[in-house]
Design a protein around this motif. Structure first.
Motif, PDB file in Angstrom:
ATOM      1  N   GLY A 159       0.815  -1.206   0.000  1.00 61.01           N
ATOM      2  CA  GLY A 159       0.000   0.000   0.000  1.00 61.01           C
ATOM      3  C   GLY A 159       0.853   1.261   0.000  1.00 61.01           C
ATOM      4  O   GLY A 159       2.085   1.229   0.086  1.00 61.01           O
ATOM      5  N   THR A 160       0.162   2.395  -0.086  1.00 60.59           N
ATOM      6  CA  THR A 160       0.830   3.702  -0.133  1.00 60.59           C
ATOM      7  C   THR A 160       0.428   4.498   1.095  1.00 60.59           C
ATOM      8  O   THR A 160      -0.767   4.698   1.337  1.00 60.59           O
ATOM      9  N   VAL A 189       3.963  -4.695   6.576  1.00 54.13           N
ATOM     10  CA  VAL A 189       3.302  -3.453   6.989  1.00 54.13           C
ATOM     11  C   VAL A 189       2.380  -3.065   5.848  1.00 54.13           C
ATOM     12  O   VAL A 189       2.831  -2.792   4.730  1.00 54.13           O
ATOM     13  N   VAL A 190       1.042  -3.061   6.136  1.00 53.77           N
ATOM     14  CA  VAL A 190       0.041  -2.766   5.108  1.00 53.77           C
ATOM     15  C   VAL A 190      -0.561  -1.406   5.428  1.00 53.77           C
ATOM     16  O   VAL A 190      -1.088  -1.197   6.531  1.00 53.77           O
ATOM     17  N   HIS A 191      -0.501  -0.467   4.471  1.00 51.18           N
ATOM     18  CA  HIS A 191      -1.120   0.852   4.629  1.00 51.18           C
ATOM     19  C   HIS A 191      -2.524   0.785   4.036  1.00 51.18           C
ATOM     20  O   HIS A 191      -2.705   0.659   2.823  1.00 51.18           O
ATOM     21  N   ALA A 192      -3.532   0.862   4.926  1.00 48.71           N
ATOM     22  CA  ALA A 192      -4.935   0.721   4.492  1.00 48.71           C
ATOM     23  C   ALA A 192      -5.820   1.567   5.388  1.00 48.71           C
ATOM     24  O   ALA A 192      -5.373   2.085   6.431  1.00 48.71           O
ATOM     25  N   ALA A 248      -9.885  -4.629   7.641  1.00 47.54           N
ATOM     26  CA  ALA A 248     -10.422  -5.477   6.562  1.00 47.54           C
ATOM     27  C   ALA A 248      -9.705  -5.173   5.236  1.00 47.54           C
ATOM     28  O   ALA A 248      -9.332  -6.085   4.485  1.00 47.54           O
ATOM     29  N   SER A 249      -9.498  -3.922   4.961  1.00 50.62           N
ATOM     30  CA  SER A 249      -8.783  -3.559   3.740  1.00 50.62           C
ATOM     31  C   SER A 249      -7.348  -4.064   3.775  1.00 50.62           C
ATOM     32  O   SER A 249      -6.787  -4.524   2.761  1.00 50.62           O
TER      33      SER A 249
END
Length: 223
Positions: free
Chosen positions: A150-151, A191-194, A198-199
């Motif tokens: 993600g961003t 590391v997920v940028h959301a 859930a996203s």
């Protein structure tokens, strides 16, 4: 005044000598009006004796005064020459003093810079030593791979997770001759940028699908 007294004494002595010649008794003056022959008196000799006495007394005095004046002049001239030489010496020493002061200031500036450089060198050595200890510690520990999905930005938050590759699936892939990334032998973090959890799960499952043998375990959000 002493010269005149001596001249008068000389004249008196001459007169007494003449009187002694007339009376036959030394030191006894005759009766000047009756017995002494004034016409035959040697006035020139007496005058010459007086002049000689005066000259004998005055010439040494004049010579002494001349010598004293000469010595005074020589002393004054030598003193002036010494003063002039001292002034020239001071004038020649002044640039040397200015140069010495400039060199002293430059040396002090260099010493200050050297001290600052030593301080920076000491700080750099401390940082290098700290980094070397960290490197040694990391060499002794197994590596950990970080995957960022993600961003970042906006309302997105960072969600942390750990990912693994199923060992059974990995063994089957190797048996079938398929390559398996060796990074999965070590720890893998994500590391997920959301916008929400859930996203973040959907993003992680899209990159590391469970059907492909990946296992993802989420933790709380980073921030």
């Amino acid at each position: 005044m002493p010269i005149l007294l001596r001249s008068f004494g000389t004249l008196l002595a001459a007169c007494m000598a003449a009187g002694a010649g007339a009376t036959g008794v030394p030191g006894q003056a005759p009766a000047f009006a009756a017995e002494f022959d004034w016409a035959g008196f040697d006035w020139d000799g007496v005058v010459m004796e007086v002049v000689r006495t005066i000259l004998d007394s005055a010439v040494p005095l004049v010579a002494a005064l001349a010598m004293l004046c000469h010595l005074c002049w020589v002393g004054i001239r030598r003193s002036w020459e010494r003063v002039a030489g001292l002034d020239r010496l001071r004038q020649s020493v002044r640039p040397l003093k200015e140069r010495q002061r400039a060199e002293t200031e430059a040396l002090a500036d260099i010493a200050c810079r050297l001290e600052e450089a030593r301080g920076r060198l000491t700080a750099a050595e401390l940082r290098i030593s700290h980094l070397q200890r960290q490197i040694d510690t990391l060499d002794k520990e197994p590596p950990v791979f970080l995957h960022v999905l993600g961003t970042p930005g906006g309302n997105r938050r960072g969600f942390k997770a750990e990912a693994k590759f199923d060992t059974v699936v990995a063994a089957a892939a190797r048996a079938a001759g398929k390559p398996v990334n060796p990074a999965w032998r070590y720890g893998n973090r994500i590391v997920v940028h959301a916008l929400d959890m859930a996203s973040a799960r959907r993003e992680a499952d899209h990159v590391f699908p469970q059907k492909g043998g990946y296992q993802v375990f989420f933790h709380a959000a980073v921030h």
